[in-house]
Design a protein around this motif. Structure first.
Motif, PDB file in Angstrom:
ATOM      1  N   CYS A  37       0.835  -1.201   0.000  1.00  0.00           N
ATOM      2  CA  CYS A  37       0.000   0.000   0.000  1.00  0.00           C
ATOM      3  C   CYS A  37       0.875   1.258   0.000  1.00  0.00           C
ATOM      4  O   CYS A  37       1.736   1.425   0.868  1.00  0.00           O
ATOM      5  N   CYS A  40      -0.282   3.440   3.404  1.00  0.00           N
ATOM      6  CA  CYS A  40      -0.066   2.978   4.773  1.00  0.00           C
ATOM      7  C   CYS A  40       1.414   3.031   5.154  1.00  0.00           C
ATOM      8  O   CYS A  40       2.281   2.885   4.310  1.00  0.00           O
ATOM      9  N   GLN A  44       2.229  -2.690   4.237  1.00  0.00           N
ATOM     10  CA  GLN A  44       0.878  -3.247   4.232  1.00  0.00           C
ATOM     11  C   GLN A  44       0.608  -3.890   2.884  1.00  0.00           C
ATOM     12  O   GLN A  44       0.694  -3.218   1.845  1.00  0.00           O
ATOM     13  N   CYS A  82      -6.550  -1.991  -0.302  1.00  0.00           N
ATOM     14  CA  CYS A  82      -5.962  -2.081   1.032  1.00  0.00           C
ATOM     15  C   CYS A  82      -7.075  -2.200   2.057  1.00  0.00           C
ATOM     16  O   CYS A  82      -7.895  -1.291   2.211  1.00  0.00           O
ATOM     17  N   CYS A  85      -6.586   0.739   4.970  1.00  0.00           N
ATOM     18  CA  CYS A  85      -6.918   2.168   4.810  1.00  0.00           C
ATOM     19  C   CYS A  85      -7.959   2.431   3.731  1.00  0.00           C
ATOM     20  O   CYS A  85      -8.397   3.560   3.549  1.00  0.00           O
ATOM     21  N   PHE A  87      -7.507   2.144   0.500  1.00  0.00           N
ATOM     22  CA  PHE A  87      -6.898   2.464  -0.801  1.00  0.00           C
ATOM     23  C   PHE A  87      -7.385   1.471  -1.842  1.00  0.00           C
ATOM     24  O   PHE A  87      -7.441   0.262  -1.591  1.00  0.00           O
TER      25      PHE A  87
HETATM   26 ZN    ZN Z   1      -3.347   1.175   3.015  1.00  0.00          ZN
END
Ligand code: ZN
Length: 107
Positions: A37, A40, A44, A82, A85, A87
């Motif tokens: 990610c 993050c 991640q 993700c 978060c 994403f």
């Molecule tokens: Zn993330």
């Protein structure tokens, strides 16, 4: 059961958050490759929610430039997400785009 359409059939393109080297990835303990990610902290792992074969060609148009030949040409698209978060984005992997050299010299 029929396979659902990639991105529910809607047009898609990776955002600015994955271009220009912002998306990175690596292998873990095995030979599997993971995208990480870009938002993050730390490393991640992104989930791959779906993939699509965007281009598949019997011949690889770049073979004439190289000694070692690819058996075909392809572009795969991946929908990344993700869980941490939220994403959510798209990327492509292809053997009919840039084929060699230092990526820093291509930009
Ligand atoms: Zn993330």
């Amino acid at each position: 059961m029929t396979k659902s359409k990639f991105n529910k059939g809607k047009a898609y393109h990776g955002s600015d958050e994955v271009t220009e080297g912002k998306l990175k990835g690596e292998t873990c303990l095995t030979d599997y490759f993971y995208f990480l990610c870009p938002k993050c902290e730390g490393k991640q792992i992104l989930r791959v929610l779906e993939y699509e074969v965007r281009v598949h060609e019997q011949e690889n148009e770049y073979n004439k430039f190289f000694k070692k030949k690819a058996t075909e040409g392809f572009t795969l698209a991946f929908h990344l997400h993700c869980e941490n978060c939220g994403f959510d984005d798209f990327i492509k992997i292809s053997n009919i785009g840039l084929q060699q050299g230092d990526i820093r010299e291509q930009q």
